[in-house]
Design a protein around this motif. Structure first.
Motif, PDB file in Angstrom:
ATOM      1  N   VAL A   1       0.850  -1.193   0.000  1.00  0.00           N
ATOM      2  CA  VAL A   1       0.000   0.000   0.000  1.00  0.00           C
ATOM      3  C   VAL A   1       0.889   1.247   0.000  1.00  0.00           C
ATOM      4  CG1 VAL A   1      -1.770   1.299   1.229  1.00  0.00           C
ATOM      5  CG2 VAL A   1      -1.836  -1.207   1.248  1.00  0.00           C
ATOM      6  N   HIS A   2       0.646   2.132  -0.967  1.00  0.00           N
ATOM      7  CA  HIS A   2       1.333   3.418  -1.020  1.00  0.00           C
ATOM      8  C   HIS A   2       0.433   4.459  -0.355  1.00  0.00           C
ATOM      9  CE1 HIS A   2       4.558   2.250  -3.875  1.00  0.00           C
ATOM     10  NE2 HIS A   2       3.649   1.389  -4.319  1.00  0.00           N
ATOM     11  N   VAL A   3       0.759   4.814   0.872  1.00  0.00           N
ATOM     12  CA  VAL A   3      -0.043   5.797   1.602  1.00  0.00           C
ATOM     13  C   VAL A   3       0.348   7.225   1.209  1.00  0.00           C
ATOM     14  CG1 VAL A   3      -0.650   6.671   3.881  1.00  0.00           C
ATOM     15  CG2 VAL A   3      -0.468   4.205   3.503  1.00  0.00           C
ATOM     16  N   ASN A   4       1.640   7.447   0.911  1.00  0.00           N
ATOM     17  CA  ASN A   4       2.134   8.719   0.353  1.00  0.00           C
ATOM     18  C   ASN A   4       2.263   9.857   1.354  1.00  0.00           C
ATOM     19  OD1 ASN A   4       1.960   7.331  -2.117  1.00  0.00           O
ATOM     20  ND2 ASN A   4      -0.067   8.146  -2.547  1.00  0.00           N
ATOM     21  N   GLU A   5       2.005   9.622   2.613  1.00  0.00           N
ATOM     22  CA  GLU A   5       2.122  10.659   3.641  1.00  0.00           C
ATOM     23  C   GLU A   5       3.348  10.399   4.487  1.00  0.00           C
ATOM     24  OE1 GLU A   5      -0.568  12.846   7.130  1.00  0.00           O
ATOM     25  OE2 GLU A   5      -1.277  11.013   6.216  1.00  0.00           O
ATOM     26  N   PRO A   6       4.135  11.457   4.814  1.00  0.00           N
ATOM     27  CA  PRO A   6       3.980  12.877   4.478  1.00  0.00           C
ATOM     28  C   PRO A   6       4.565  13.185   3.097  1.00  0.00           C
ATOM     29  CG  PRO A   6       5.912  12.585   5.846  1.00  0.00           C
ATOM     30  CD  PRO A   6       5.274  11.222   5.730  1.00  0.00           C
ATOM     31  N   GLY A   7       4.358  14.398   2.653  1.00  0.00           N
ATOM     32  CA  GLY A   7       4.985  14.886   1.438  1.00  0.00           C
ATOM     33  C   GLY A   7       4.075  14.887   0.231  1.00  0.00           C
TER      34      GLY A   7
ATOM     35  N   LEU B   1       8.151   4.597  -0.635  1.00  0.00           N
ATOM     36  CA  LEU B   1       8.303   5.675  -1.592  1.00  0.00           C
ATOM     37  C   LEU B   1       6.965   6.331  -1.899  1.00  0.00           C
ATOM     38  CD1 LEU B   1       8.653   4.467  -5.265  1.00  0.00           C
ATOM     39  CD2 LEU B   1       8.099   2.876  -3.416  1.00  0.00           C
ATOM     40  N   ASN B   2       7.077   7.474  -2.552  1.00  0.00           N
ATOM     41  CA  ASN B   2       6.006   8.425  -2.858  1.00  0.00           C
ATOM     42  C   ASN B   2       5.707   9.338  -1.679  1.00  0.00           C
ATOM     43  OD1 ASN B   2       5.975   7.161  -5.315  1.00  0.00           O
ATOM     44  ND2 ASN B   2       4.015   6.128  -5.013  1.00  0.00           N
TER      45      ASN B   2
ATOM     46  N   HIS C   1      16.203  -2.228   9.959  1.00  0.00           N
ATOM     47  CA  HIS C   1      15.736  -3.574  10.347  1.00  0.00           C
ATOM     48  C   HIS C   1      15.577  -3.656  11.861  1.00  0.00           C
ATOM     49  CE1 HIS C   1      15.531  -8.009  10.158  1.00  0.00           C
ATOM     50  NE2 HIS C   1      16.378  -8.005  11.178  1.00  0.00           N
ATOM     51  N   GLU C   2      16.564  -3.168  12.588  1.00  0.00           N
ATOM     52  CA  GLU C   2      16.502  -3.228  14.051  1.00  0.00           C
ATOM     53  C   GLU C   2      15.405  -2.324  14.598  1.00  0.00           C
ATOM     54  OE1 GLU C   2      20.514  -2.317  15.121  1.00  0.00           O
ATOM     55  OE2 GLU C   2      21.215  -4.382  14.744  1.00  0.00           O
ATOM     56  N   ALA C   3      15.040  -1.283  13.844  1.00  0.00           N
ATOM     57  CA  ALA C   3      13.956  -0.391  14.261  1.00  0.00           C
ATOM     58  C   ALA C   3      12.578  -0.958  13.930  1.00  0.00           C
ATOM     59  CB  ALA C   3      14.121   0.972  13.603  1.00  0.00           C
ATOM     60  N   GLY C   4      12.528  -2.100  13.215  1.00  0.00           N
ATOM     61  CA  GLY C   4      11.253  -2.797  13.058  1.00  0.00           C
ATOM     62  C   GLY C   4      10.620  -2.779  11.692  1.00  0.00           C
ATOM     63  N   VAL C   5      11.291  -2.234  10.643  1.00  0.00           N
ATOM     64  CA  VAL C   5      10.680  -2.349   9.323  1.00  0.00           C
ATOM     65  C   VAL C   5      10.614  -3.826   8.947  1.00  0.00           C
ATOM     66  CG1 VAL C   5      11.495  -0.076   8.597  1.00  0.00           C
ATOM     67  CG2 VAL C   5      12.827  -2.109   7.977  1.00  0.00           C
ATOM     68  N   VAL C   6       9.641  -4.178   8.096  1.00  0.00           N
ATOM     69  CA  VAL C   6       9.416  -5.601   7.800  1.00  0.00           C
ATOM     70  C   VAL C   6      10.311  -6.092   6.673  1.00  0.00           C
ATOM     71  CG1 VAL C   6       7.041  -5.421   8.608  1.00  0.00           C
ATOM     72  CG2 VAL C   6       7.523  -5.222   6.158  1.00  0.00           C
ATOM     73  N   GLY C   7      10.974  -5.194   5.977  1.00  0.00           N
ATOM     74  CA  GLY C   7      11.844  -5.551   4.870  1.00  0.00           C
ATOM     75  C   GLY C   7      12.128  -4.304   4.061  1.00  0.00           C
ATOM     76  N   PHE C   8      12.665  -4.492   2.847  1.00  0.00           N
ATOM     77  CA  PHE C   8      13.186  -3.367   2.075  1.00  0.00           C
ATOM     78  C   PHE C   8      12.741  -3.459   0.626  1.00  0.00           C
ATOM     79  CE2 PHE C   8      15.801  -4.069   5.719  1.00  0.00           C
ATOM     80  CZ  PHE C   8      15.999  -2.796   6.218  1.00  0.00           C
ATOM     81  N   LYS C   9      12.167  -2.361   0.141  1.00  0.00           N
ATOM     82  CA  LYS C   9      11.728  -2.265  -1.245  1.00  0.00           C
ATOM     83  C   LYS C   9      12.840  -1.651  -2.086  1.00  0.00           C
ATOM     84  CE  LYS C   9       8.690  -1.773  -4.742  1.00  0.00           C
ATOM     85  NZ  LYS C   9       7.478  -0.924  -4.577  1.00  0.00           N
ATOM     86  N   CYS C  10      13.025  -2.199  -3.303  1.00  0.00           N
ATOM     87  CA  CYS C  10      13.926  -1.563  -4.258  1.00  0.00           C
ATOM     88  C   CYS C  10      13.275  -1.552  -5.628  1.00  0.00           C
ATOM     89  CB  CYS C  10      15.275  -2.267  -4.319  1.00  0.00           C
ATOM     90  SG  CYS C  10      15.258  -3.834  -5.231  1.00  0.00           S
ATOM     91  N   PHE C  11      13.770  -0.680  -6.473  1.00  0.00           N
ATOM     92  CA  PHE C  11      13.406  -0.637  -7.884  1.00  0.00           C
ATOM     93  C   PHE C  11      14.619  -1.031  -8.716  1.00  0.00           C
ATOM     94  CE2 PHE C  11       9.620   1.354  -6.574  1.00  0.00           C
ATOM     95  CZ  PHE C  11       8.757   1.469  -7.665  1.00  0.00           C
ATOM     96  N   LEU C  12      14.381  -1.745  -9.800  1.00  0.00           N
ATOM     97  CA  LEU C  12      15.445  -2.086 -10.724  1.00  0.00           C
ATOM     98  C   LEU C  12      15.410  -1.215 -11.975  1.00  0.00           C
ATOM     99  CD1 LEU C  12      15.438  -5.982 -10.344  1.00  0.00           C
ATOM    100  CD2 LEU C  12      16.669  -4.250  -9.019  1.00  0.00           C
ATOM    101  N   LEU C  13      14.559  -0.194 -11.942  1.00  0.00           N
ATOM    102  CA  LEU C  13      14.510   0.855 -12.971  1.00  0.00           C
ATOM    103  C   LEU C  13      13.937   2.091 -12.311  1.00  0.00           C
ATOM    104  CD1 LEU C  13      11.525   0.318 -15.440  1.00  0.00           C
ATOM    105  CD2 LEU C  13      11.540  -0.341 -13.043  1.00  0.00           C
ATOM    106  N   ASP C  14      13.869   3.189 -13.044  1.00  0.00           N
ATOM    107  CA  ASP C  14      13.377   4.452 -12.501  1.00  0.00           C
ATOM    108  C   ASP C  14      12.025   4.256 -11.808  1.00  0.00           C
ATOM    109  OD1 ASP C  14      13.048   7.212 -12.035  1.00  0.00           O
ATOM    110  OD2 ASP C  14      11.951   7.435 -13.907  1.00  0.00           O
ATOM    111  N   SER C  15      11.916   4.744 -10.592  1.00  0.00           N
ATOM    112  CA  SER C  15      10.698   4.557  -9.800  1.00  0.00           C
ATOM    113  C   SER C  15       9.604   5.544 -10.152  1.00  0.00           C
ATOM    114  CB  SER C  15      11.019   4.694  -8.304  1.00  0.00           C
ATOM    115  OG  SER C  15      11.310   6.050  -7.974  1.00  0.00           O
ATOM    116  N   GLY C  16       9.951   6.613 -10.841  1.00  0.00           N
ATOM    117  CA  GLY C  16       8.985   7.662 -11.139  1.00  0.00           C
ATOM    118  C   GLY C  16       9.065   8.849 -10.204  1.00  0.00           C
TER     119      GLY C  16
END
Length: 438
Positions: free
Chosen positions: A58-64, A91-92, A136-151
């Motif tokens: 889910v891209h919530v996009n907040e803040p920014g 991202l976003n 990771h130690e702060a509790g994120v569930v994993g890491f997203k990456c892009f293999l091309l421009d994300s936009g």
């Protein structure tokens, strides 16, 4: 707080049966016979008791970029759709969740606003390998990456060297990398999309881009021994690569999305930019092959990839697929959309729940979510699978969706979050990996 809910049809990990589900202080304490709890909340005869769904994309996009969505509106939509836990993409939003400081900003923005429980992905981008372990130690569930421009400029892609560096770091603590897998070189060689032609947009992002990027990801995962996950698979021709890799012990999983299971390129009207997403909705045979792969276990889960924006960015005025933002708003309708497609193919509701609750909870490392079982959170949904409705006004911040005016089977009539009635008020918690609250 205690709650007992009983139904003639309850979807349990071991199968469907009549049962009473008992909970105390937000956790399920017992699952007993239907008649053991006459004073319970009793579902109607046409309702099934489901575990709350987990949407790990889910891209919530907040803040920014809160004008695109936001925690309050996104989580209200989740409640209305029977989703009791979401995992927010890194991202976003601005800042992107690629540093520990940015994670603190994101959590501060979400606090006090969420109607469901919310966990967070971190991001893997060039130059932030040293941030992966702290995140990771702060509790994120994993890491997203892009293999091309994300936009978006604040979330650049990983090249092969960066991909392998991130995977090597994650392997050291068994972290998870999830990847948007399209090959930039393949897309650069394709014709650029222009104007309202959907066929032109589809040609600009060929299936070979997914196949090439997934092949690169598989090789890097095999070489580093890390764990990885392919997000939003649209191209069925990539399935043999994934199937072989998994058979060889490569630790890689894959998801698809409701729009790839519902729509087909042949049916997308020119200029209908509400359908634009990346990777794109492909031809009908890809859709049917993805359904078959789900049934066979070659695709692990179904999540929304809810990625809304303002109507202006969708270019609804001129229908320009080349210029429109690529993303589909679907968080609230994901369950009935997938159930409608499954029902038409003779697939049971139990499989849908496995794909949309149990498997995303497992992917995100949230062991208290995703099933009706003793010790799990009392996240429950009263769902009427044969009730029909037409998609109209939704809780998303903006009403732009390709599902508008579509008739669906399945209505969410009531939702409970950790044993409390969930009605869109901000009773959700922020979660760390493992399911513990902040």
């Amino acid at each position: 707080m205690s709650l007992v809910v009983r139904a003639r049809r309850v979807l349990l990990p071991e199968g469907e049966r009549a049962a009473a589900v008992h909970s105390e202080d937000g956790r399920i304490t017992a699952v007993t016979a239907f008649d053991d709890a006459p004073a319970a909340v009793t579902l109607a005869d046409d309702e099934v008791l489901l575990p709350g769904l987990v949407d790990s994309h889910v891209h919530v996009n907040e803040p920014g970029r809160t004008e695109w969505e936001g925690f309050a509106s996104a989580t209200r939509a989740a409640v209305a759709g029977g989703v009791t836990t979401i995992v927010d993409m890194p991202l976003n939003s601005i800042p992107a969740t690629t540093t520990l400081d940015a994670l603190h900003v994101k959590r501060a923005a979400a606090k006090g606003q969420v109607s469901v429980d919310v966990a967070f992905w971190g991001g893997a981008v060039p130059g932030n390998v040293d941030q992966l372990r702290p995140l990771h130690e702060a509790g994120v569930v994993g890491f997203k990456c892009f293999l091309l421009d994300s936009g978006v400029p604040e979330f650049p892609p990983l090249d092969d060297e960066g991909l392998r560096a991130a995977l090597a770091e994650l392997a050291a603590f068994d972290g998870l990398l999830i990847a948007h897998a399209e090959d930039a070189d393949v897309i650069a060689a394709a014709p650029a999309p222009r104007g309202p032609s959907y066929a032109g947009f589809l040609a600009s992002r060929p299936g070979a881009a997914e196949e090439s990027a997934i092949g690169r990801l598989v090789a890097a995962v095999a070489d580093t021994g890390a764990r990885a996950h392919v997000v939003h698979l649209a191209d069925a021709d990539a399935l043999p690569v994934l199937r072989r890799a998994r058979a060889q012990g490569v630790r890689i999983t894959v998801e698809t999305c409701p729009h790839y299971l519902t729509f087909a390129a042949e049916d997308v009207p020119d200029g209908a930019t509400a359908f634009k997403c990346c990777p794109p909705i492909r031809e009908v045979w890809h859709r049917e092959a993805l359904w078959a792969a789900l049934a066979d276990g070659d695709v692990d889960l179904v999540v929304s990839d809810h990625s809304p924006c303002t109507p202006e960015l969708k270019r609804l005025d001129d229908g320009d697929f080349g210029a429109a933002w690529g993303g589909i708003a679907s968080l609230q309708v994901a369950l009935p959309v997938v159930w409608t497609g499954a029902r038409a193919r003779g697939i049971g509701l139990d499989r849908v729940v496995r794909w949309m609750a149990e498997a995303p909870a497992r992917l995100a490392g949230l062991p208290t979510k995703g099933a009706i079982a003793v010790g799990r959170d009392a996240d429950l949904v009263a769902f009427a699978p044969e009730d029909r409705w037409t998609v109209g006004e939704l809780q998303h911040r903006h009403p732009v969706t390709p599902y508008a005016h579509r008739e669906l089977h399945g209505v969410v009539r009531r939702t409970w979050l950790r044993g409390r009635p969930a009605d869109g008020t901000p009773i959700g918690r922020l979660l760390r990996r493992g399911g513990m609250p902040e």
